[in-house]
Design a protein around this motif. Sequence first.
Motif, mmCIF file in Angstrom:
data_model
loop_
_atom_site.group_PDB
_atom_site.id
_atom_site.type_symbol
_atom_site.label_atom_id
_atom_site.label_comp_id
_atom_site.label_asym_id
_atom_site.label_seq_id
_atom_site.Cartn_x
_atom_site.Cartn_y
_atom_site.Cartn_z
ATOM 1 N N ASN A 47 -3.143 0.617 -5.218
ATOM 2 C CA ASN A 47 -2.829 0.551 -3.789
ATOM 3 C C ASN A 47 -2.062 -0.720 -3.446
ATOM 4 N N THR A 48 -2.397 -1.816 -4.110
ATOM 5 C CA THR A 48 -1.673 -3.064 -3.886
ATOM 6 C C THR A 48 -0.209 -2.933 -4.305
ATOM 7 N N TYR A 54 5.097 2.390 0.479
ATOM 8 C CA TYR A 54 4.741 3.480 1.390
ATOM 9 C C TYR A 54 4.848 3.098 2.861
ATOM 10 N N ARG A 55 4.563 1.848 3.187
ATOM 11 C CA ARG A 55 4.452 1.429 4.587
ATOM 12 C C ARG A 55 5.686 1.761 5.425
ATOM 13 N N PRO A 56 6.916 1.436 4.986
ATOM 14 C CA PRO A 56 8.073 1.784 5.825
ATOM 15 C C PRO A 56 8.281 3.294 5.957
ATOM 16 N N ILE A 57 7.916 4.031 4.925
ATOM 17 C CA ILE A 57 8.079 5.488 4.973
ATOM 18 C C ILE A 57 7.048 6.102 5.905
ATOM 19 N N ASP A 68 -1.113 12.708 3.087
ATOM 20 C CA ASP A 68 -0.124 11.637 3.066
ATOM 21 C C ASP A 68 1.085 12.098 2.255
ATOM 22 N N PHE A 69 2.221 12.214 2.915
ATOM 23 C CA PHE A 69 3.434 12.664 2.246
ATOM 24 C C PHE A 69 4.303 11.513 1.750
ATOM 25 N N ALA A 70 3.913 10.273 2.005
ATOM 26 C CA ALA A 70 4.713 9.122 1.584
ATOM 27 C C ALA A 70 4.936 9.077 0.066
ATOM 28 N N PRO A 71 3.924 9.358 -0.771
ATOM 29 C CA PRO A 71 4.199 9.348 -2.224
ATOM 30 C C PRO A 71 5.240 10.383 -2.635
ATOM 31 N N LEU A 77 12.938 10.054 -3.530
ATOM 32 C CA LEU A 77 13.933 8.979 -3.460
ATOM 33 C C LEU A 77 14.186 8.349 -4.831
ATOM 34 N N ILE A 78 13.127 8.164 -5.611
ATOM 35 C CA ILE A 78 13.297 7.625 -6.966
ATOM 36 C C ILE A 78 14.139 8.572 -7.808
#
Length: 98
Positions: A47-48, A54-57, A68-71, A77-78
Amino acid sequence: MLFGIVQILLNVLWWIIVIQAVLSILISFNVINTYNDFVSSLWRGLNTLTEPIYRPIRRILPDTGPMDFAPFVVLILIAIINYAVIPNLAVALSSPSV
């Protein structure tokens, strides 16, 4: 050379995100729990590493509750960077200027 290093780092990041997502699913279904010291420290470490990505997404994505769809967005994007941007940039920089 530089592009190869960037691709390797992106692949490492890819696997960190996949492992963190699988661990998240296992924890949410109580297959493993965070009372185990190893699982807890692994979870906190992952998580660190991933939270700043993830935060900006998460600010852009709508709130979807517990899902959570951020991952998934980061993995897409990667993949775009790794398979479209870097090869095209390498070709553009290696071709002689006209």
